[in-house]
Enzyme design. Structure first.
Site, PDB file in Angstrom:
ATOM      1  N   PRO A 179       0.846  -1.205  -0.055  1.00  0.00           N
ATOM      2  CA  PRO A 179       0.050  -0.058  -0.114  1.00  0.00           C
ATOM      3  C   PRO A 179       0.895   1.167   0.052  1.00  0.00           C
ATOM      4  O   PRO A 179       1.380   1.867   1.076  1.00  0.00           O
ATOM      5  CB  PRO A 179      -0.689  -0.174   1.402  1.00  0.00           C
ATOM      6  CG  PRO A 179      -0.003  -0.907   2.381  1.00  0.00           C
ATOM      7  CD  PRO A 179       0.527  -1.741   1.389  1.00  0.00           C
ATOM      8  N   ASP A 194       5.713   2.718   2.160  1.00  0.00           N
ATOM      9  CA  ASP A 194       4.718   1.612   2.597  1.00  0.00           C
ATOM     10  C   ASP A 194       3.936   1.834   3.877  1.00  0.00           C
ATOM     11  O   ASP A 194       4.377   1.994   5.009  1.00  0.00           O
ATOM     12  CB  ASP A 194       5.743   0.491   2.780  1.00  0.00           C
ATOM     13  CG  ASP A 194       4.829  -0.961   3.011  1.00  0.00           C
ATOM     14  OD1 ASP A 194       3.544  -0.723   3.339  1.00  0.00           O
ATOM     15  OD2 ASP A 194       5.325  -1.979   3.068  1.00  0.00           O
ATOM     16  N   HIS A 195       2.705   2.065   3.695  1.00  0.00           N
ATOM     17  CA  HIS A 195       1.811   2.318   4.885  1.00  0.00           C
ATOM     18  C   HIS A 195       1.920   1.373   5.871  1.00  0.00           C
ATOM     19  O   HIS A 195       1.339   1.468   7.117  1.00  0.00           O
ATOM     20  CB  HIS A 195       0.211   2.818   4.266  1.00  0.00           C
ATOM     21  CG  HIS A 195      -0.287   3.933   5.157  1.00  0.00           C
ATOM     22  ND1 HIS A 195      -0.236   3.938   6.484  1.00  0.00           N
ATOM     23  CD2 HIS A 195      -1.226   4.881   4.603  1.00  0.00           C
ATOM     24  CE1 HIS A 195      -0.958   5.212   6.780  1.00  0.00           C
ATOM     25  NE2 HIS A 195      -1.301   5.670   5.810  1.00  0.00           N
ATOM     26  N   ARG A 196       2.166   0.060   5.866  1.00  0.00           N
ATOM     27  CA  ARG A 196       2.068  -0.926   6.643  1.00  0.00           C
ATOM     28  C   ARG A 196       3.058  -0.580   7.806  1.00  0.00           C
ATOM     29  O   ARG A 196       3.308  -1.130   8.779  1.00  0.00           O
ATOM     30  CB  ARG A 196       2.108  -2.258   6.081  1.00  0.00           C
ATOM     31  CG  ARG A 196       1.418  -2.884   5.150  1.00  0.00           C
ATOM     32  CD  ARG A 196       1.612  -3.924   4.433  1.00  0.00           C
ATOM     33  NE  ARG A 196       2.658  -4.077   3.673  1.00  0.00           N
ATOM     34  CZ  ARG A 196       3.392  -4.757   2.726  1.00  0.00           C
ATOM     35  NH1 ARG A 196       2.721  -6.071   2.779  1.00  0.00           N
ATOM     36  NH2 ARG A 196       4.444  -4.337   2.043  1.00  0.00           N
ATOM     37  N   VAL A 197       4.345   0.311   7.398  1.00  0.00           N
ATOM     38  CA  VAL A 197       5.478   0.355   8.146  1.00  0.00           C
ATOM     39  C   VAL A 197       5.498   1.740   8.721  1.00  0.00           C
ATOM     40  O   VAL A 197       5.719   2.045   9.532  1.00  0.00           O
ATOM     41  CB  VAL A 197       6.781  -0.093   7.279  1.00  0.00           C
ATOM     42  CG1 VAL A 197       7.918   0.287   8.223  1.00  0.00           C
ATOM     43  CG2 VAL A 197       6.758  -1.378   6.915  1.00  0.00           C
TER      44      VAL A 197
END
Length: 423
Positions: free
Chosen positions: A222, A395-398
């Site tokens: 993402p 990376d929106h997960r991080v």
């Protein structure tokens, strides 16, 4: 005892290899450590070395042919050892029909009666012709070779296949053409207006890897993007002063300054110096910056290790050396793997702004635009200032939005006031 020569995994991500050049020919004596062949991996051209002493026999892969890792490509036999004592060969590939495609290494589909192939050692033939004859069940002794000294070559087998299929007359031009491109040449289409509707150019190993990596990034990862514009006047003045001091030795580029500033900013914002793993996030305490380099048929990212600890001159010299060897496909695997953050610069192509795709498992990549003079309002007056746009892909997960924004703010402050890098 005979030793099988396999297509080895010469890089961490290699799944198949293209044999560029044989340094040893069938019948040559070899020693442990000798370079048998050059192999194009997904990132570079590497040497395939001999694992035993003896004589090279049963070469089954021709120059230009691509085979998967683990495939048998030749055998090394001890002096005086019979070739028949070699291990059982790997499963042979299904023969491909020859239809004017021009692909090297294709096996013609022939319909001659199957006969026991003669001992290849007693027939003058190229290694590829021997393999093609063996798989098609053709006795090479029955063929009149068209090569030097009556040597049977690939074209003789293809001619035989066409004759058996009744294709003696020249066929009408096909609407498309597959063109095999030499490994040393840029992979690019022919000129417009050549009379051919289109051309199919086979994927190189590096393009195959790029396709897989990007498909595994832009879809599943993402992305979000943050853009800021940086005043580069002070950085430009500092660069000019440094280059006057250095002369022609190790000149500093804007990209070197960005790499250094980004590396220092990462030491302050560890959340951006990270990898996303399947069930955890790895935060790095070391800063290894990948620098995207365009090569003739793709992109490769050499790594400046411990970039935060290196001077601008060291970064400049190392980047220049790595880029040159990347374009010559001579990087070692450890020189293009393990980056914790990447920088991609298209400013030299007069690109003002762009977004870059994250290179997994990294969590961010910085896209750098051109440094150009722009009108800027300062204290009520319009001034010409050198400006540069930066776009951070995250990376929106991080990395959350605010975290990426704070990192970009720190990077901007360092570039606008280069003395801040000394703090």
């Amino acid at each position: 005892m005979a030793t099988t020569v396999f297509m080895e995994a010469l890089s961490p991500t290699m799944e198949e290899g293209r044999l560029v050049k044989w340094h040893k020919r069938e019948g040559d004596a070899v020693k442990v450590g000798d370079t048998l062949a050059e192999v194009e991996t997904d990132k570079a051209i590497m040497d395939l070395q001999a694992r035993a002493d003896g004589m090279l026999r049963q070469v089954s892969v021709a120059e230009g042919q691509t085979v998967p890792v683990g495939r048998e490509i030749a055998v090394i036999v001890a002096p005086g050892e019979a070739v028949g004592a070699t291990p059982a060969p790997a499963p042979r590939p299904a023969p491909a029909s020859v239809s004017g495609s021009g692909e090297r290494g294709a096996v013609p589909s022939v319909t001659v009666p199957a006969v026991a192939p003669a001992d290849a050692a007693r027939v003058k033939a190229s290694p590829l012709a021997k393999r093609m004859a063996k798989e098609a069940g053709v006795d090479l002794q029955l063929l009149q070779g068209s090569g030097p000294g009556g040597r049977v070559v690939k074209q003789d087998l293809e001619t035989l296949g066409r004759r058996e299929r009744g294709e003696g007359r020249s066929a009408a031009p096909e609407p498309t053409v597959r063109r095999e491109v030499p490994l040393s040449s840029p992979v690019s289409p022919g000129p417009v207006g050549s009379g051919v509707a289109c051309e199919d150019v086979p994927l190189t190993q590096i393009r195959k890897t790029i396709a897989k990596r990007l498909a595994a990034s832009l879809g599943p990862v993402p992305h979000y993007f943050l853009t800021t514009e940086v005043d580069m006047e002070r950085a430009a003045e500092a660069r000019e002063a440094l280059n006057r001091e250095l002369g022609d030795e190790g000149r500093i580029s804007f990209n070197d300054i960005v790499v250094k500033a980004a590396a220092l900013a990462l030491t302050r914002h560890r959340a951006c110096n990270a990898w996303f793993q399947d069930d955890h996030i790895r935060y790095w305490n070391e800063v290894h910056v990948g620098v995207a380099v365009a090569v003739e048929d793709g992109l490769i990212t050499p790594v400046i290790r411990h970039a935060d600890r290196k001077s601008l001159r060291e970064i400049g010299l190392e980047t220049h050396d790595l880029a040159q060897r990347a374009r010559n496909r001579r990087l070692r695997p450890e020189e293009y793997t393990g980056s914790t953050f990447s920088v991609s610069n298209l400013g030299m192509f007069d690109i003002d702004q762009f977004t870059a795709v994250i290179n997994p498992p990294e969590a961010a990549i910085l896209a750098v635009g051109s440094v150009a003079q722009k009108p800027v309002v300062a204290d009520g007056a319009i001034l010409a200032r050198r400006r540069m746009r930066l776009t951070l892909s995250c990376d929106h997960r991080v990395i959350d939005g605010a975290t990426g924004a704070v990192f970009l703010k720190t990077l901007k402050q360092m570039l606008e006031n280069p003395l801040a890098m000394l703090l």
